[in-house]
Design a protein around this motif. Structure first.
Motif, PDB file in Angstrom:
ATOM      1  N   ILE A   7       0.927  -1.199   0.188  1.00 47.66           N
ATOM      2  CA  ILE A   7       0.002  -0.128  -0.060  1.00 47.66           C
ATOM      3  C   ILE A   7       0.962   1.218  -0.023  1.00 47.66           C
ATOM      4  O   ILE A   7       2.089   1.331   0.683  1.00 47.66           O
ATOM      5  CB  ILE A   7      -0.918  -0.088   1.174  1.00 47.66           C
ATOM      6  CG1 ILE A   7      -1.783  -1.202   1.134  1.00 47.66           C
ATOM      7  CG2 ILE A   7      -1.859   1.220   1.450  1.00 47.66           C
ATOM      8  CD1 ILE A   7      -2.735  -1.392   2.571  1.00 47.66           C
ATOM      9  N   GLU A  49      -6.512   6.752   1.119  1.00 48.02           N
ATOM     10  CA  GLU A  49      -5.707   6.073   0.356  1.00 48.02           C
ATOM     11  C   GLU A  49      -4.884   6.980  -0.278  1.00 48.02           C
ATOM     12  O   GLU A  49      -5.331   7.713  -1.178  1.00 48.02           O
ATOM     13  CB  GLU A  49      -6.484   4.828  -0.390  1.00 48.02           C
ATOM     14  CG  GLU A  49      -5.261   4.039  -0.887  1.00 48.02           C
ATOM     15  CD  GLU A  49      -6.104   2.746  -1.715  1.00 48.02           C
ATOM     16  OE1 GLU A  49      -5.402   2.124  -2.573  1.00 48.02           O
ATOM     17  OE2 GLU A  49      -6.809   2.299  -1.154  1.00 48.02           O
ATOM     18  N   GLU A  79      -4.875   2.359   8.369  1.00 47.59           N
ATOM     19  CA  GLU A  79      -6.243   2.128   7.727  1.00 47.59           C
ATOM     20  C   GLU A  79      -7.298   2.129   8.490  1.00 47.59           C
ATOM     21  O   GLU A  79      -8.290   2.427   8.066  1.00 47.59           O
ATOM     22  CB  GLU A  79      -5.970   0.759   6.990  1.00 47.59           C
ATOM     23  CG  GLU A  79      -5.172   0.838   5.700  1.00 47.59           C
ATOM     24  CD  GLU A  79      -4.943  -0.699   5.074  1.00 47.59           C
ATOM     25  OE1 GLU A  79      -6.198  -0.896   4.520  1.00 47.59           O
ATOM     26  OE2 GLU A  79      -3.899  -1.052   5.153  1.00 47.59           O
TER      27      GLU A  79
END
Length: 154
Positions: A2, A51, A44
């Motif tokens: 990520i 994001e 998260e």
């Protein structure tokens, strides 16, 4: 991996403040509000998490290269952006930003307790479609970032 995790790891490894990260992104020609950056840096499961998209991450990595090495004169292929940000692209840009040679890359990975052979490492830097190309996995990138942290915070 990520993009938010990569951003947090590099920020921690280099001990960069929020204002400095915004400044680095701006070096690549993209404006990001400090409030957005704060949302990118959250975990998260935290409230307000946003994001980090590929365009912002690419701008951060390109800005990091400019910040650490200076601006290069324009080349025709320099403006070409990859269609999708991959772990291989992130690894390549970090290699350029930190001016790492193959031996340096091995040392950084060893600092994290992770070792790869020379052919495995060189396969990560091949063009996609090359017969010896290998995709960079999350584990390898995570260990590389961990090794960078050890190298720069020790």
């Amino acid at each position: 991996m990520i993009n938010n995790d990569v951003l947090r790891s590099i920020r921690y490894a280099l001990d960069l403040g929020d204002a400095k990260v915004v400044e680095i992104i701006k070096l690549a020609g993209r404006d990001v509000a400090q409030s957005d950056l704060m949302s990118f840096l959250k975990k998260e499961d935290e409230e307000g998490f946003i994001e980090c998209n590929d365009e912002v991450m690419l701008s951060f990595l390109d800005g990091l290269i400019i910040h650490r090495r200076g601006k290069m004169e324009s080349r025709p292929d320099q403006d070409k952006k990859p269609e999708r940000l991959t772990n291989n692209t992130i690894l390549k840009k970090l290699r350029v930003a930190f001016e790492l040679k193959e031996e340096d890359m091995h040392k950084v990975l060893e600092l994290a307790g992770f070792s790869v052979s020379k052919p495995e490492l060189s396969a990560l830097f091949r063009m996609k479609g090359h017969k010896n190309y290998r995709a960079c996995g999350d584990q390898l990138l995570r260990n590389f970032l961990k090794g960078l942290t050890v190298r720069h915070r020790s």
